[in-house]
Design an enzyme around this catalytic site. Structure first.
Site, PDB file in Angstrom:
ATOM      1  N   TYR A 132       0.853  -1.178   0.000  1.00  0.00           N
ATOM      2  CA  TYR A 132       0.000   0.000   0.000  1.00  0.00           C
ATOM      3  C   TYR A 132       0.885   1.222   0.000  1.00  0.00           C
ATOM      4  CZ  TYR A 132      -3.719   3.178   1.557  1.00  0.00           C
ATOM      5  OH  TYR A 132      -4.620   4.180   1.683  1.00  0.00           O
ATOM      6  N   VAL A 175       6.538   1.483   3.435  1.00  0.00           N
ATOM      7  CA  VAL A 175       6.296   0.929   2.104  1.00  0.00           C
ATOM      8  C   VAL A 175       4.895   0.352   2.009  1.00  0.00           C
ATOM      9  CG1 VAL A 175       7.093  -0.774   0.412  1.00  0.00           C
ATOM     10  CG2 VAL A 175       8.759   0.426   1.854  1.00  0.00           C
ATOM     11  N   GLU A 176       4.464  -0.332   3.055  1.00  0.00           N
ATOM     12  CA  GLU A 176       3.202  -1.062   3.008  1.00  0.00           C
ATOM     13  C   GLU A 176       1.980  -0.146   3.099  1.00  0.00           C
ATOM     14  OE1 GLU A 176       2.406  -4.059   2.417  1.00  0.00           O
ATOM     15  OE2 GLU A 176       4.299  -5.123   2.441  1.00  0.00           O
ATOM     16  N   SER A 177       1.974   0.774   4.043  1.00  0.00           N
ATOM     17  CA  SER A 177       0.736   1.502   4.363  1.00  0.00           C
ATOM     18  C   SER A 177       0.929   2.988   4.563  1.00  0.00           C
ATOM     19  CB  SER A 177       0.125   0.915   5.640  1.00  0.00           C
ATOM     20  OG  SER A 177       1.009   1.109   6.742  1.00  0.00           O
ATOM     21  N   TYR A 207      10.191  -3.526  -4.116  1.00  0.00           N
ATOM     22  CA  TYR A 207       9.917  -3.560  -2.677  1.00  0.00           C
ATOM     23  C   TYR A 207      11.146  -3.177  -1.846  1.00  0.00           C
ATOM     24  CZ  TYR A 207       7.399  -5.188   1.489  1.00  0.00           C
ATOM     25  OH  TYR A 207       6.756  -5.255   2.694  1.00  0.00           O
TER      26      TYR A 207
END
Length: 430
Positions: free
Chosen positions: A34, A162-164, A269
């Site tokens: 996300y 990175v994710e959220s 990533y």
């Protein structure tokens, strides 16, 4: 090498094969990433300079055995060392920088080029990155402590960037949720409770522990402790990474992350993670201002064995209900049910005596007029609900205590899977 502690080895070894099977099945849906970054312009970057001149000791006199005794004097190095400790007190960012383990290892030129692209991307919008770091300030110190306690590289504490974008309530259009963006199946496999009143994927405490367990477990199970391959599997699934690794090894390559051919999102990533760590390592270089983050967590934990609504806790603790909701996003209906979770997070400044009162039973709390007043005020159910990414009818119905069939009838929905993000739902027949 692995980073698993003896305690974790004992806990996980017996069931690692079973859990790994569950994780492989869950990972088929892949871990979603996300990200809310914007377009970029180039900016220069070079790895930080770790060169230093080692201090030399004081030379011995030609005949030190005959020299008159003198009072030892500190060397200039010793003096400057202690002065630097006094003049440069550490905050959470400084401690995090000290725990970075990947920043000073040179990457192959092509891998470094991938990282540099993301450094340019993020540094082109320092205001946006500053907003994310501000959002992280509530959780960063605690997450960094959890990462450090497992002897993991400090860069792993930055995965929520990175994710959220460090938003505990973040949901992706593929169903991932929370700070660590757990997919439903992966969360289930890691024991994160998920029902109509509570979602452990949104609970920062439980989801952080589950995410670190997941990363370590996969590194141990599949990659001989290689955490970078485990992070790739966290994003794409172990099956995808394993196939890419076997293909690379068949070509005579070592099969590390930077040599693999993976889905584009997974290829980006680790470069994203490296880039964010590089900027945090030297924010002034990239014109980024980091918020002040103290070394201790910005919240306190209260252990409860009884139900409490956020309205009741707000009245007793004299803190806003919005602050409690922000700290406890996993509580979907605004109340803690000890069958799902026993820990309530509260602002760190709350008086310890009041916290002790909150942790006691209902009979003690009933004597508090503010608590009793809040208890007599039933939480209001909104008339409408705006569908968010990752929502489904059954979860919405359970959250507001209505039947799925009623929701479909009130809103003219013919198929339960026909929800659209942004759709406005009526929550009653009126």
């Amino acid at each position: 090498m692995t980073y698993r502690t003896i305690r974790q080895r004992l806990m996980l070894s017996a069931g690692s094969t079973v859990i790994a099977g569950l994780l492989l099945a869950a990972a088929a849906n892949s871990q979603a990433s996300y990200s809310t970054t914007s377009a970029a312009t180039p900016s220069p970057y070079a790895p930080r300079d770790m060169s230093s001149s080692a201090p030399t000791g004081q030379p011995m006199t030609p005949d030190s055995s005959l020299a008159a005794p003198t009072t030892p004097q500190p060397t200039s190095f010793q003096t400057s060392f202690w002065e630097s400790l006094t003049l440069e007190p550490k905050d959470a960012w400084g401690i995090l920088r000290d725990s970075f383990k990947w920043q000073d290892t040179p990457l192959p030129p092509d891998a470094q080029a991938r990282v540099d692209e993301w450094i340019d991307f993020y540094s082109s919008s320092p205001t946006h990155l500053a907003e994310i770091t501000e959002r992280s300030s509530m959780w960063l110190a605690w997450i960094a402590q959890q990462v450090s306690s497992r002897q993991l590289p400090g860069e792993i504490a930055l995965i929520p960037f990175v994710e959220s974008s460090f938003d505990p309530a973040a949901r992706s259009n593929r169903g991932a949720a929370g700070l660590w963006q757990f997919m439903p199946g992966t969360g289930d496999a890691m024991g994160l409770v998920r029902n109509g009143t509570y979602d452990g994927r949104l609970d920062v405490i439980t989801s952080t522990q589950a995410a670190l367990d997941y990363i370590e477990l996969q590194a141990e199970q599949w990659y001989d402790g290689n955490l970078q391959l485990s992070l790739a599997a966290y994003n794409a699934g172990a099956g995808t990474v394993n196939r890419a690794r076997h293909s690379a090894q068949a070509q005579g390559l070592a099969g590390d992350y930077w040599q693999l051919s993976l889905p584009n999102e997974t290829m980006q990533y680790l470069p994203k993670l490296y880039a964010i760590a590089a900027i945090i390592d030297d924010p002034a270089r990239y014109n980024v201002s980091l918020p002040e983050v103290h070394t201790e967590p910005a919240f306190a934990k209260v252990q409860l064995d009884h139900s409490v609504t956020l309205a009741q806790a707000s009245a007793l603790l004299e803190v806003s209900q919005a602050s409690l909701a922000e700290l406890n996003p996993g509580l979907l209906n605004g109340a803690i049910d000890p069958r799902n979770v026993q820990t309530l997070l509260v602002p760190e400044e709350v008086d310890s005596e009041v916290l002790a009162q909150l942790s006691q039973g209902e009979s003690t709390l009933a004597s508090s007029p503010s608590y009793a007043s809040a208890a007599n005020t039933a939480p209001s159910i909104p008339k409408t609900y705006r569908v968010a990414r990752g929502d489904n009818l059954s979860a919405i119905a359970a959250r507001y205590g209505v039947a799925v069939d009623d929701l479909m009838q009130w809103n003219g929905i013919e198929r339960a899977n026909a929800l659209q993000t942004g759709q406005l739902l009526t929550l009653s027949a009126q």
